[in-house]
Design an enzyme around this catalytic site. Structure first.
Site, PDB file in Angstrom:
ATOM      1  CG  HIS A 147     -11.251  -6.854  79.606  1.00 48.80           C
ATOM      2  ND1 HIS A 147     -11.202  -7.529  80.818  1.00 48.80           N
ATOM      3  CD2 HIS A 147     -10.071  -7.143  78.978  1.00 48.80           C
ATOM      4  CE1 HIS A 147     -10.062  -8.174  80.918  1.00 48.80           C
ATOM      5  NE2 HIS A 147      -9.353  -7.969  79.812  1.00 48.80           N
ATOM      6  CG  ASP A 174      -7.458  -8.995  75.860  1.00 49.28           C
ATOM      7  OD1 ASP A 174      -7.820  -8.327  76.853  1.00 49.28           O
ATOM      8  OD2 ASP A 174      -6.990 -10.146  75.944  1.00 49.28           O
ATOM      9  CG  HIS A 227     -11.016 -12.191  78.918  1.00 44.17           C
ATOM     10  ND1 HIS A 227     -11.114 -11.647  77.651  1.00 44.17           N
ATOM     11  CD2 HIS A 227      -9.863 -11.694  79.436  1.00 44.17           C
ATOM     12  CE1 HIS A 227     -10.072 -10.867  77.414  1.00 44.17           C
ATOM     13  NE2 HIS A 227      -9.301 -10.869  78.489  1.00 44.17           N
ATOM     14  NE  ARG A 258      -5.806 -16.583  87.477  1.00 42.16           N
ATOM     15  CZ  ARG A 258      -5.658 -15.994  86.288  1.00 42.16           C
ATOM     16  NH1 ARG A 258      -5.441 -14.681  86.225  1.00 42.16           N
ATOM     17  NH2 ARG A 258      -5.731 -16.690  85.168  1.00 42.16           N
TER      18      ARG A 258
END
Length: 337
Positions: free
Chosen positions: A210, A212, A266, A276
């Site tokens: 996607h 942002d 990204h 993570r």
């Protein structure tokens, strides 16, 4: 950690892909030292070429970073029944696996919050009882420091572009009505990936590809890999750095610069052995703010590439689309042939 009602491998398989990606690349992530006098020129170059860069000497105290990461780990380590008291994500609150309302899924659990931390206190009272002060204090200190850094970077962008006033971009984030958001993501180890070699084509999507939609995104994660950006049609792994921040140009900033700055695609891939944890500040404008290319950015006789829209209009389209959709396509001007 995520507690699963189904076998872990069944959930992992839902997001599994055999994805071709570059295991090594000569691509270097642009590195910007905010203490250097040439940082404004380097920021503009990075935004034009990649829409993504790493910053050091950022001024955010490590104590603020460590405190919030510690609180995030405490929260995500709670039983599902406790975490779900902060949900369901509507869109704000706790969510797990389902990202948005349009069918996107990932190997992730998250908290999506308003950057105005006072609005978050009641949500966490249900999780922590009557005293969520420790979590909210860490959240407030971190968001204020990161917002200040984001504004500094936006003002350096304006200087580097040689446009005025200096706050032409940062004013959106500093407005009392700014629609800025904050997100904590947790990607647990995915059992399906355990024991696989680094050369395996088997990957599990943690958060799908996607761009942002806001003006600027400020990302910090722990020292676990997973983030990738799309460059020249190839997915490129971004080496983690828990002491630095990564900056994404958002779609809104791409429009404000008439496409001169790029909003980078990204995604995040799950890890087989490590958790993570990432913390992302999304700097946005007020809902009623009109977004359109700035005349001061455009060269003489340059045509606007985008129709004007309000942030509310664009945000609405984002909430009704899939992650990978080209949301800006709704506002691109089509040149007459």
């Amino acid at each position: 950690m995520v507690l699963l009602s189904k076998p872990a491998t069944e959930y992992c398989s839902s997001y599994s892909r055999s994805l071709k990606l570059s295991k090594s690349s000569s691509f270097g992530i642009p590195l910007i030292d905010l203490s250097k006098p040439d940082s404004k020129q380097l920021i503009v170059k990075a935004c034009e070429e990649f829409g993504f860069f790493k910053v050091i000497n950022h001024g955010v105290p490590m104590d603020f970073i460590n405190r919030l990461e510690s609180e995030a780990i405490k929260f995500f380590s709670l039983p599902d029944s406790e975490k779900e008291k902060a949900g369901p994500a509507d869109p704000f609150g706790y969510g797990s696996k389902h990202i948005g309302r349009n069918g996107d899924v990932g190997w992730v659990e998250y908290l999506l919050l308003k950057a105005n931390t006072e609005a978050n206190s009641d949500r966490f009272k249900s999780v922590y009882g009557t005293n969520p002060d420790e979590f909210c204090s860490a959240l407030n200190d971190y968001i204020q420091a990161v917002r200040n850094m984001a504004c500094e970077i936006l003002e350096l962008m304006a200087e580097g572009l040689n446009i005025g006033p200096r706050n032409v971009f940062s004013k959106f984030l500093l407005d009392e009505q700014s629609d800025s958001l904050f997100r904590l993501n947790h990607y647990p180890p995915c059992p399906e990936l355990q024991g696989l070699s680094e050369h395996s084509d088997r990957n599990v999507v943690g958060f799908g590809e996607h761009t942002d939609p806001q003006i600027i995104s400020v990302l910090r994660s722990n020292n676990t890999s997973g983030l990738q950006i799309l460059g020249d049609g190839t997915w490129i792994s971004v080496p983690p750095d828990q002491y630095s921040f990564f900056i994404n140009v958002g779609d809104s900033l791409k429009v404000l610069t008439n496409g001169r700055f790029q909003s980078v695609r990204h995604r995040v891939l799950a890890n087989g052995s490590k958790s993570r944890v990432s913390m992302i500040f999304f700097g946005g404008s007020p809902l009623t703010e009109k977004i359109a290319p700035l005349p001061s950015v455009m060269k003489e006789e340059e045509q606007s590439m985008y129709k004007e829209f309000t942030w509310f209009e664009y945000k609405t389209i984002c909430y009704h689309s899939r992650l990978a959709d080209n949301r800006l396509g709704h506002f691109e001007r089509i040149e007459a042939s």
